[in-house]
Write an enzyme that holds these catalytic residues in place. Structure first.
Site, PDB file in Angstrom:
ATOM      1  N   GLU A 252      46.565  13.405  69.196  1.00 38.48           N
ATOM      2  CA  GLU A 252      46.859  13.396  67.749  1.00 38.48           C
ATOM      3  C   GLU A 252      46.314  14.655  67.063  1.00 38.48           C
ATOM      4  O   GLU A 252      45.685  14.574  66.006  1.00 38.48           O
ATOM      5  CB  GLU A 252      46.300  12.124  67.103  1.00 38.48           C
TER       6      GLU A 252
ATOM      7  N   GLU B 120      52.236   5.522  71.304  1.00 34.69           N
ATOM      8  CA  GLU B 120      51.481   4.421  70.692  1.00 34.69           C
ATOM      9  C   GLU B 120      52.382   3.672  69.720  1.00 34.69           C
ATOM     10  O   GLU B 120      52.574   4.093  68.588  1.00 34.69           O
ATOM     11  CB  GLU B 120      50.235   4.933  69.950  1.00 34.69           C
TER      12      GLU B 120
END
Length: 848
Positions: A189, A258
């Site tokens: 991320e 995710e």
């Protein structure tokens, strides 16, 4: 519509990892993992892959095989895990791959189950894990700056990444060696941080990608939430929905690393539930748009044992509303509904991987995505984005009813086998049932506040940052100082008591005046800083002010969070003295790292301690703060998962047989718990549970940590509580519900032999299934007709077949039972021309 042929598949020379031939046993296994714009290719075959996150340190090795096999049974192809640097390298160059940290054993357990693995090395993981997975010693490497173009950081990160890759290679665990690992992730991320850092962020992410690729694993690397991931690394999506995502190059596949199955909890906040109808809708949206790899974060969330929770203030439970609950039990209907979704999508796989969709409008908020392959396969996804009403659409000259906010899947472009909003699997009601085994002979030991051990203290002028002093070896740091009060002070002669103000950078604080608890305060995950302000009862002469600063998990996310402060940095001041304000910030402060009970290792069953433990009869009356409690108990019979009910306690930590179950805190949840609808975009504030209750009252107690008898339970209580009311509970299924309409989509209505032809409709069945060792003991509710309500609160409607109970009572005594939903099964049609449904609630009990 564009067909895909071999000439239009773009492979770049660095994308095609060489296919390796590996000798295993008596034969050769050919293995390669590549990709094109449609999918990951395993041995040249495009695959639609479902993946589930299971983090090995958040469960015990004894649980791993069961968790992985349940995931496989649920239609999962890949197990995903982060790799947690701080547990594997607790001090520089000293490695730990034992017990819950046995990464090789975990990956081999995945391989044994016949599943693939995705290893997200990071090594920054976020994950609501202490310090985001970085070891705290890393912060003290000279000249370091985390996650940027910084040589000390890059050197350390490269060293750990190489360590893990070489460990996997040495055990032949990459698919290119005949192992299960088909993907690896570097960084995590990073996109938002890269943007904020500009050039140095871009240079670092490019370095990280190139460093990873050079390790030559033979499988592709991914970077999640990193738009400028350089070739050949695949950039991927994380979020509640990812159907708007596309990779940064047209020759990369669309991967969702995710898909958030729920959300984490923090002490003082509510629990979160993501309705499975919405999760299934999100996944179907992603698939219909051309997505080919979905990972559920989490598939099993598990437990933040020890001091592994991050945040700060992340709870010890990391349940995440996942398809497998914290204890490893199947959560229905989430598990079963997703299993049916996976099955429906796999029926469409040949069409999905071989072509691009034709998109047709079926209405203002309705669409059809149709995949038709050259071989004649056809699959369709009919979507309704309307959040308010079901619609009737015409597709291929047939009518289809689509509920609001849902997608119907037609593997032959004709028969609906699955709709994301129509849940046909049972709902299981789980409860914590007292295990009825006593916790015996409580004893206590009070942390001695009157004298600090000089050998473990030091003094300096001014206030120090907590982690710089403790190096996170403990949650606790004492700050103590003395204040002299003149006998003439007004408050000693009937005036108002002075006020102590303490400003803290986090996370919690207990204030002691002359050894007595004067008050406590804490921050929140969003705002770690807080101010304690309270009246203090001082006496003439010397007064001892003791501030016990408590960390509740180090931050795991935020720009350069390694630079964030913890502890009491002031100002600290007394107000309301005759001279006015007295600033104590630059007084002489004495520091003690940790608790005396920690130093004496009171938690270990092997410690022979000189401590005078006090016998139990006085405990319930005294409820003192800063107290150690210990007792013994026998392991409960049976094999249900266990927990400790800690709702009678305040805040602290607990251990069984020397193993830390984690931090406990009976903090009451504030939030908005006003119901939950599956329709409309999901966000964490939407479906909250447990307002007004403790955020967490049950703490997972792994059975593998127990002996048959004389298990030592030790806890440290910061505030005061009644340990005699702590109880061992078993997690058990108490009832199962089913609620299904008579025309529920049915896999049996789609057979390969009759592909694409309308068939005689097969009546659906409700399936009831109690837990292991249980059977259906009674039928609490049954109605075929127009029943109302939901599981636990069903009611008869205006239409009800009088035989409903009699038909369902045939299930009594069985562990599992199925009942057809048809008029003939219930004797006759109780209300012609009305859509009927069958609602059932059955009670589960242990076999006699």
């Amino acid at each position: 519509m564009e067909k895909i042929n071999s000439s239009s598949v773009v492979y770049y020379k660095w994308v095609l990892w060489a296919c390796m031939v590996v000798y295993i046993g008596s034969g050769f296994v050919q293995c390669s993992v590549t990709y094109d714009r449609k999918a990951i290719l395993i041995n040249g075959q495009r695959r639609i892959l479902f993946s589930g996150s299971i983090h090995y340190p958040r469960s015990t090795p004894e649980m791993w095989e069961d968790l992985i096999n349940k995931a496989k049974e649920g239609g999962v192809d890949v197990i995903e895990t982060y790799v947690f640097w701080n547990v594997h390298e607790p001090s520089p160059g000293n490695y730990d791959f034992e017990g819950r940290y046995d990464l090789v054993r975990f990956v081999k357990t995945i391989q044994k189950a016949g599943l693939y693995a995705h290893l997200r090395i990071g090594p920054y993981v976020c994950a609501e894990w202490n310090f985001g997975g970085f070891p705290v010693w890393l912060k003290y490497v000279p000249g370091i700056s985390f996650r940027t173009d910084n040589e000390p950081f890059k050197m350390a990160m490269k060293g750990f990444t190489e360590k893990i890759v070489n460990l996997m290679k040495s055990e032949k665990l990459y698919e290119s060696q005949g192992g299960p690992i088909i993907l690896s992730q570097i960084e995590n991320e990073y996109g938002p941080m890269a943007k904020s850092l500009g050039a140095s962020g871009h240079q670092y992410s490019t370095w990280a990608a190139n460093m990873a690729v050079a390790l030559d694993t033979g499988v592709p690397w991914v970077m999640c939430k990193e738009e400028d991931a350089p070739d050949p690394v695949i950039n991927t999506c994380n979020g509640f929905y990812c159907d708007a995502f596309s990779p940064n190059k047209p020759y990369k596949p669309t991967i969702w690393t995710e898909a958030w199955s729920g959300w984490f909890t923090e002490f003082g906040g509510p629990n979160h539930e993501r309705p499975v109808q919405d999760l299934a809708f999100a996944v179907a949206r992603f698939i219909q748009k051309g997505g080919s790899f979905i990972n559920y974060y989490m598939y099993h969330g598990g437990t933040n044992f020890g001091r592994s929770a991050g945040g700060p203030f992340i709870t010890t439970s990391y349940d995440y509303d996942a398809p497998l609950d914290e204890y490893g039990l199947i959560r229905q209907p989430k598990y079963g509904h997703l299993k049916e979704l996976h099955r429906a999508v796999k029926l469409c796989e040949k069409s999905l991987i071989s072509t691009d969709p034709t998109i047709t409008s079926l209405g203002n908020l309705q669409q059809a995505y149709v995949y038709t392959s050259e071989s004649g396969d056809c699959a369709a996804f009919l979507s309704n984005y309307d959040t308010k009403s079901a619609v009737r659409v015409m597709f291929n000259n047939m009518h289809y009813n689509i509920p609001p906010w849902s997608i119907s899947i037609l593997p032959d472009c004709r028969n609906v086998v699955f709709n994301t909003a129509k849940v046909g699997v049972q709902t299981s009601q789980m409860e914590m049932v007292p295990a009825n085994n006593e916790i015996l002979s409580w004893q206590t030991y009070n942390e001695d506040l009157s004298s600090l051990d000089d050998s473990s203290t030091f003094s300096t002028v001014g206030l120090l940052e907590q982690i710089n002093v403790t190096r996170d070896a403990t949650d606790y740091l004492w700050y103590t100082t003395s204040v002299d009060i003149g006998s003439s002070e007004s408050f000693l002669h009937g005036g108002e008591l002075p006020t102590l103000i303490v400003q803290s950078t986090g996370h919690a604080l207990h204030v002691f005046i002359n050894g007595q608890l004067s008050g406590s305060a804490s921050g929140t995950r969003q705002n770690r800083r807080f101010t304690f302000k309270g009246k203090v009862n001082l006496r003439a002469g010397s007064n001892k002010i003791g501030l016990l600063s408590v960390a509740v998990g180090l931050p795991n996310v935020g720009g350069h969070y390694e630079t964030w402060n913890t502890g009491v940095l002031g100002p600290v001041a007394l107000l309301g003295l005759d001279q006015g304000k007295r600033d104590l910030s630059w007084a002489k402060w004495t520091y003690q790292v940790g608790l005396k009970g920690e130093a004496m290792n009171l938690v270990s069953p092997n410690t022979i301690s000189s401590v005078e433990w006090m016998q139990g009869s006085l405990i319930a009356q005294k409820q003192q703060p800063l107290t150690w409690h210990k007792a013994y108990f026998n392991a409960p019979d049976g094999d249900e998962p266990l927990a400790l009910d800690m709702s009678s306690m305040g805040k602290g930590q607990l251990w069984v047989n020397g193993q830390s179950l984690g931090r406990y805190w009976t903090a009451y949840a504030t939030g908005d718990c006003n119901g939950c609808s599956y329709v409309g975009s999901f966000r964490p504030p939407k479906c909250q549970l447990g307002c007004g209750q403790p955020t967490q009252k049950w703490y997972h107690l792994p059975r593998s940590w127990l002996k048959p008898t004389e298990n030592l339970l030790v806890l440290f209580e910061e505030l005061g509580g009644d340990p005699t009311r702590i109880g061992v509970v078993k997690r058990s299924m108490t009832s199962v519900c089913a609620d299904m309409a008579e025309y529920h989509p049915n896999f049996k209505n789609w057979q390969i032999e009759s592909y694409g032809k309308p068939e005689e409709f097969r009546k659906p069945k409700v399936h009831l299934h109690c837990g292991p060792g249980q059977s259906i003991s009674s039928i609490k509710f049954a109605s075929f007709g127009t029943p109302l309500g939901t599981c636990g609160s069903f009611q008869k409607g205006t239409c009800h077949a009088p035989t409903s109970y009699a038909i369902l009572e045939k299930c009594i005594g069985k562990e599992r039972c199925s009942v057809a939903i048809s008029n003939s099964n219930f004797g006759h049609d109780p209300c012609p021309n009305v859509l009927k449904r069958l609602s059932v609630e059955a009670i589960c009990a242990p076999h006699n």
